[in-house]
Design an enzyme around this catalytic site. Structure first.
Site, short mmCIF file in Angstrom:
data_model
loop_
_atom_site.label_atom_id
_atom_site.label_comp_id
_atom_site.label_asym_id
_atom_site.label_seq_id
_atom_site.Cartn_x
_atom_site.Cartn_y
_atom_site.Cartn_z
N ASP A 22 32.56 -37.35 5.08
CA ASP A 22 31.13 -37.30 4.79
C ASP A 22 30.63 -38.60 4.16
O ASP A 22 31.39 -39.29 3.48
CB ASP A 22 30.88 -36.11 3.84
CG ASP A 22 29.44 -35.63 3.89
OD1 ASP A 22 28.65 -36.17 4.70
OD2 ASP A 22 29.09 -34.73 3.11
N HIS A 39 28.80 -44.37 11.17
CA HIS A 39 29.79 -43.66 11.99
C HIS A 39 30.78 -44.67 12.60
O HIS A 39 31.99 -44.44 12.62
CB HIS A 39 29.13 -42.85 13.10
CG HIS A 39 28.18 -41.80 12.59
ND1 HIS A 39 28.51 -40.95 11.57
CD2 HIS A 39 26.91 -41.45 12.96
CE1 HIS A 39 27.50 -40.12 11.34
NE2 HIS A 39 26.51 -40.42 12.16
N LEU A 133 52.98 -37.27 14.37
CA LEU A 133 51.82 -36.71 13.66
C LEU A 133 50.89 -36.05 14.67
O LEU A 133 50.66 -36.60 15.76
CB LEU A 133 51.06 -37.85 12.94
CG LEU A 133 49.66 -37.52 12.41
CD1 LEU A 133 49.75 -36.59 11.18
CD2 LEU A 133 48.91 -38.80 12.00
C1 FPP Z 1 29.32 -37.20 8.24
O1 FPP Z 1 28.54 -38.20 7.66
C2 FPP Z 1 30.02 -37.68 9.45
C3 FPP Z 1 29.89 -37.15 10.72
C4 FPP Z 1 29.02 -36.02 11.02
C5 FPP Z 1 30.60 -37.72 11.87
C6 FPP Z 1 31.97 -38.28 11.64
C7 FPP Z 1 32.33 -39.19 12.73
C8 FPP Z 1 33.09 -40.31 12.63
C9 FPP Z 1 33.74 -40.78 11.39
C10 FPP Z 1 33.27 -41.20 13.80
C11 FPP Z 1 33.93 -40.65 14.98
C12 FPP Z 1 35.26 -40.08 14.74
C13 FPP Z 1 36.29 -40.16 15.56
C14 FPP Z 1 37.48 -39.31 15.29
C15 FPP Z 1 36.35 -41.01 16.75
P1 FPP Z 1 26.97 -37.98 7.58
O2 FPP Z 1 26.38 -38.55 8.81
O3 FPP Z 1 26.68 -36.55 7.34
O4 FPP Z 1 26.59 -38.85 6.32
P2 FPP Z 1 25.43 -38.56 5.26
O5 FPP Z 1 25.79 -37.26 4.57
O6 FPP Z 1 25.52 -39.73 4.33
O7 FPP Z 1 24.14 -38.49 6.01
#
Ligand code: FPP
Length: 252
Positions: A22, A39, A133
């Site tokens: 997050d 991201h 893993l």
């Molecule tokens: C949450 O941060 C994150 C996500 C919803 C997406 C996670 C995706 C990645 C790390 C990239 C892709 C992953 C792989 C495995 C290829 P948020 O957007 O909710 O952040 P915020 O709370 O600050 O708005």
């Protein structure tokens, strides 16, 4: 020599770590960029965690990459996340194989855009012989969805006389979840200072230890993974028993 894993007891590792990644959006905003920049940089942390877990000997790491609820985000962000997933999978295949990492997925994979689902299935197939893993991506995932699907399967089994109602046990539910065959996560890490489970592995994490950190996901590194594991190793896991019982078991 000081190493990121020096203070970890390698004999008491969690077999399965679940992570809620997050804070990508906030990280990007802090730098004056669009959310997708967060991201994109989060992928680097995914790499660090996979490498770290493989180096240590953790058997499973499950990453919450896209929740059922994330479909409600602006279309631009959903599209960008899906194409990031495709490019990352394409780009990382060789590294996954080199490091003996098996890619797996949980969630409603058929609800993903076709290209994304195909790339995912292809990468899973091409890494299925790897044994070091298991890197599990939770995609279009929520526990409500997963448990509902399990209930439907069990109800169908009852209807077809494959199982009697009285024979339904907790193990029956476990065996009908997407995570069937995986050990339950013992440690759950959530970044960015939020203290919620957000519909994540609710059944599987009945006895998991939770670790919350203010670090935003794109800043998460191996030393942060080590801190979470060290914190986990300093806890007493009682599973409903008393401290005295646990101490007696340890001296046996
Ligand atoms: C949450 O941060 C994150 C996500 C919803 C997406 C996670 C995706 C990645 C790390 C990239 C892709 C992953 C792989 C495995 C290829 P948020 O957007 O909710 O952040 P915020 O709370 O600050 O708005």
């Amino acid at each position: 020599m000081s190493d990121w894993k020096n203070n970890i007891d390698l004999k008491r590792l969690p077999r399965h770590i679940a992570i809620i990644m997050d804070g990508n959006g906030r990280w990007a905003k802090q730098q004056g960029h669009l959310r997708i920049f967060g991201h994109e940089n989060g992928v680097k942390s995914v790499r660090e965690v996979a490498e770290g877990c493989a180096e240590l000997g953790v058997e499973y790491v499950t990453l919450y990459a896209f929740s059922t609820e994330n479909w409600n985000r602006p279309k631009d962000e959903v599209d960008a996340l899906m194409s990031l997933l495709v490019t990352t999978l394409k780009g990382e295949l060789e590294t996954l194989n080199k490091n003996n990492i098996r890619l797996r997925a949980i969630g409603n994979i058929d609800s993903l855009p076709e290209k994304c689902a195909e790339e995912l299935k292809d990468t899973m197939k091409k890494t299925e012989q790897n044994t070091r893993l298991n890197m599990v991506l939770a995609l279009s995932y929520s526990s409500y969805w997963e448990i509902t699907e399990a209930v439907k399967k069990i109800a169908t089994d009852v209807k077809n006389n494959n199982i009697k109602v009285d024979e339904i046990m907790p193990e029956t539910i476990t065996a009908n979840l997407n995570t069937a065959g995986f050990p339950n996560p013992e440690l759950m890490i959530r970044t960015s200072g939020e203290h919620r489970l957000s519909n994540y592995l609710l059944w599987q994490m009945a006895y998991a230890e939770f670790y919350f950190t203010d670090i935003l996901w794109p800043d998460f590194r191996k030393k942060d993974l080590a801190n979470a594991i060290i914190d986990f190793q300093n806890r007493e896991r009682r599973f409903g028993k008393t401290s005295e019982q646990i101490a007696a078991e340890q001296t046996q």
